[in-house]
Design a protein around this motif. Structure first.
Motif, PDB file in Angstrom:
ATOM      1  N   GLN A  35       3.937   0.533   5.939  1.00 41.74           N
ATOM      2  CA  GLN A  35       5.270   0.193   5.455  1.00 41.74           C
ATOM      3  C   GLN A  35       5.930  -0.805   6.396  1.00 41.74           C
ATOM      4  O   GLN A  35       6.589  -1.735   5.948  1.00 41.74           O
ATOM      5  N   VAL A  49      10.176   1.338  -1.994  1.00 43.71           N
ATOM      6  CA  VAL A  49       9.045   2.243  -2.181  1.00 43.71           C
ATOM      7  C   VAL A  49       9.261   3.068  -3.443  1.00 43.71           C
ATOM      8  O   VAL A  49       8.382   3.174  -4.290  1.00 43.71           O
ATOM      9  N   ASP A  50      10.470   3.639  -3.577  1.00 44.78           N
ATOM     10  CA  ASP A  50      10.776   4.532  -4.694  1.00 44.78           C
ATOM     11  C   ASP A  50      11.681   3.933  -5.760  1.00 44.78           C
ATOM     12  O   ASP A  50      11.881   4.553  -6.789  1.00 44.78           O
ATOM     13  N   PHE A  58       7.302   0.064  -5.441  1.00 44.32           N
ATOM     14  CA  PHE A  58       5.882   0.099  -5.108  1.00 44.32           C
ATOM     15  C   PHE A  58       5.169   1.294  -5.740  1.00 44.32           C
ATOM     16  O   PHE A  58       4.023   1.186  -6.160  1.00 44.32           O
ATOM     17  N   LYS A  59       5.835   2.437  -5.826  1.00 44.81           N
ATOM     18  CA  LYS A  59       5.194   3.604  -6.444  1.00 44.81           C
ATOM     19  C   LYS A  59       4.940   3.372  -7.933  1.00 44.81           C
ATOM     20  O   LYS A  59       3.961   3.868  -8.477  1.00 44.81           O
ATOM     21  N   GLU A  60       5.811   2.627  -8.588  1.00 46.17           N
ATOM     22  CA  GLU A  60       5.592   2.292 -10.002  1.00 46.17           C
ATOM     23  C   GLU A  60       4.395   1.356 -10.151  1.00 46.17           C
ATOM     24  O   GLU A  60       3.616   1.473 -11.092  1.00 46.17           O
ATOM     25  N   ALA A  62       1.830   1.249  -8.094  1.00 47.77           N
ATOM     26  CA  ALA A  62       0.649   2.088  -7.846  1.00 47.77           C
ATOM     27  C   ALA A  62       0.299   2.912  -9.084  1.00 47.77           C
ATOM     28  O   ALA A  62      -0.879   3.035  -9.443  1.00 47.77           O
ATOM     29  N   LYS A  63       1.311   3.445  -9.737  1.00 38.36           N
ATOM     30  CA  LYS A  63       1.096   4.246 -10.942  1.00 38.36           C
ATOM     31  C   LYS A  63       0.505   3.379 -12.070  1.00 38.36           C
ATOM     32  O   LYS A  63      -0.433   3.782 -12.750  1.00 38.36           O
ATOM     33  N   VAL A 108       0.262  -0.346  -1.053  1.00 43.28           N
ATOM     34  CA  VAL A 108       1.025  -0.083  -2.291  1.00 43.28           C
ATOM     35  C   VAL A 108       0.179   0.737  -3.249  1.00 43.28           C
ATOM     36  O   VAL A 108       0.637   1.743  -3.808  1.00 43.28           O
ATOM     37  N   SER A 110      -2.081   2.804  -2.612  1.00 46.38           N
ATOM     38  CA  SER A 110      -2.344   4.149  -2.104  1.00 46.38           C
ATOM     39  C   SER A 110      -1.177   5.103  -2.318  1.00 46.38           C
ATOM     40  O   SER A 110      -1.315   6.309  -2.140  1.00 46.38           O
ATOM     41  N   LEU A 111      -0.016   4.576  -2.687  1.00 44.75           N
ATOM     42  CA  LEU A 111       1.167   5.413  -2.850  1.00 44.75           C
ATOM     43  C   LEU A 111       1.037   6.306  -4.071  1.00 44.75           C
ATOM     44  O   LEU A 111       0.450   5.926  -5.068  1.00 44.75           O
ATOM     45  N   LYS A 112       1.630   7.464  -3.977  1.00 40.08           N
ATOM     46  CA  LYS A 112       1.609   8.430  -5.099  1.00 40.08           C
ATOM     47  C   LYS A 112       3.024   8.701  -5.554  1.00 40.08           C
ATOM     48  O   LYS A 112       3.941   8.737  -4.832  1.00 40.08           O
TER      49      LYS A 112
END
Length: 112
Positions: A35, A49-50, A58-60, A62-63, A108, A110-112
């Motif tokens: 990060q 991130v969120d 970034f989590k979106e 990754a998804k 990015v 790797s984020l969950k």
């Protein structure tokens, strides 16, 4: 397995817990280092991130790309050339420097 006394068993369990704790600390350190790299490379200027800032969270990302084996290469290319929302002339200072965004993209993804 040898017969252990209760004292030896307690020592072994403490050692195992210490090793597990150390592993978790190493993993969390890697996440914060990644990060920090994204912050250094100015990614966090437009992405949270969120949460969405200018670009998607970034989590979106990754998804959206979860399970896509071509995601890293596609996203590196997208970062270097510009996404449709910001274009290649956007104010991302490190966008076109070779090798700069590969580690960021891996983090990015790797984020969950």
């Amino acid at each position: 397995m040898p017969n252990l006394t209760s004292t030896e068993t307690v020592k072994m369990m403490k050692l195992m817990m210490t090793a597990a704790s150390a592993a978790l600390l190493l993993l969390s350190g890697a996440a914060s280092a990644d990060q920090a790299l994204a912050q250094k490379n100015a990614c966090m200027s437009c992405h949270g991130v969120d949460k969405k800032i200018v670009g998607p969270a970034f989590k979106e990302v990754a998804k959206k790309y979860a399970g896509d084996k071509t995601a890293k290469d596609r996203l590196v290319a997208k970062v270097k050339t510009g996404a449709k929302a910001c274009g290649p002339d956007s104010d991302a200072p490190n966008r076109r420097q070779a090798g700069r965004c590969g580690e960021d993209v891996e983090w990015v993804l790797s984020l969950k």
